[in-house]
Design a protein around this motif. Sequence first.
Motif: not given
Length: 288
Positions: A42-46, A65-70, A76-80, A251-258
Amino acid sequence: MAKVRKSDPAPRRETGVANAFSHGFLLLWGLLTAFPLLWVLVSSFKSDAEILGDPWGLPSSLRLENWARAWTEANIGQYFLNSAIVVAGSLTLTMFFGATAAYVFARYEFRGRQLAYYLFVGGMMFPVFLALVPLFFVVRNAGLFGTWTGLVLVYAAYSLPFTVFFLTAFFRTLPTSVAEAALIDGCGHFRLFFRVMLPMARPGLISIAIFNFLSHWNQFILPQVLMQGDESKWVLAQGLAALAINQGYEGDYSGLFAGLTLAMLPVLVVYIAFQRQIQSGLTAGQLK
C-alpha cells in the motif's frame, strides 16, 4: 439390570477447544505475517507526504510512477535481471548435481557410500558465517571474485547438502519394481535415471527447487562479501540495501517501498503458483 452409561462428551469438547485455539493461533500468525507485506504494498502507491503524515491510511491514488522511478532511476531493473541470471544458473547446477548424487546414494551400493552421504549431510550443520573469511580468499584466489560465476558456484555449493538430503529420502520411496522392469527391458542406467526416475520424482524435485529458489533469491550475506566493486553486477539484495540507504537520506520513501515490492513479487508469485506442488512434494514420501 445394569444401566448403559452414556459416553462422556468432555473429550469432544476438549478437542473442539484445542482446534479453536490452534486455528486462532494460526490466524493470528497469518495476520502478523501478511500485515507488513500489505503495508509495504500500500505504501508503494503513496506519496512521501502521505507516508509520513498518514502511514496507516490508504493512498489517495495509485501512483505507478513510484514503481517506474524505482525500476529505472534506482536501477532495480538491472539488479532484478542480475538476480534472475545468478539464480537461474545456481538453481540449474544445484538441481542437476543434487538429483544425480541423491539418486546414486539412494539406489546404488558402493564402498564409502555412507561416508560420502554423511559428508553431504554434515554440510547442513556448517553455518555460512563461519566460512565467509576462507570463502573470500578461495574465491579471490580462483579469480572469481566479483563475478557471477563465483556467486553461482557458491550458491550451488551451499544448497547441495539439503538438496541431497531431501532427494535421497525421496528417491528411496520410489518403487524398485519399476526400475528393475526398465533395466530388464534394456534401459541403461542413464536412460533409467533421466527417462524413468526423474519423472517419478517430479513432486520432490519441484518442492526442493522452490525452496532453493527462495533461498537464492533472498540471499544477502554471500553477494555482499563476494560481489563487491562494480555496481552494475550487483544482485537485488545488494541493490535494495543501497536503495534503503540512499532513498532514506533523500527522503524518497515511496520509491523505497516500490523497490521492496518489486523484490517481493517473484517470491510471492512462485509460492502462490506452486503451493500445492510444495505440499504434495513434502507428503508424497509418506503416502507411498
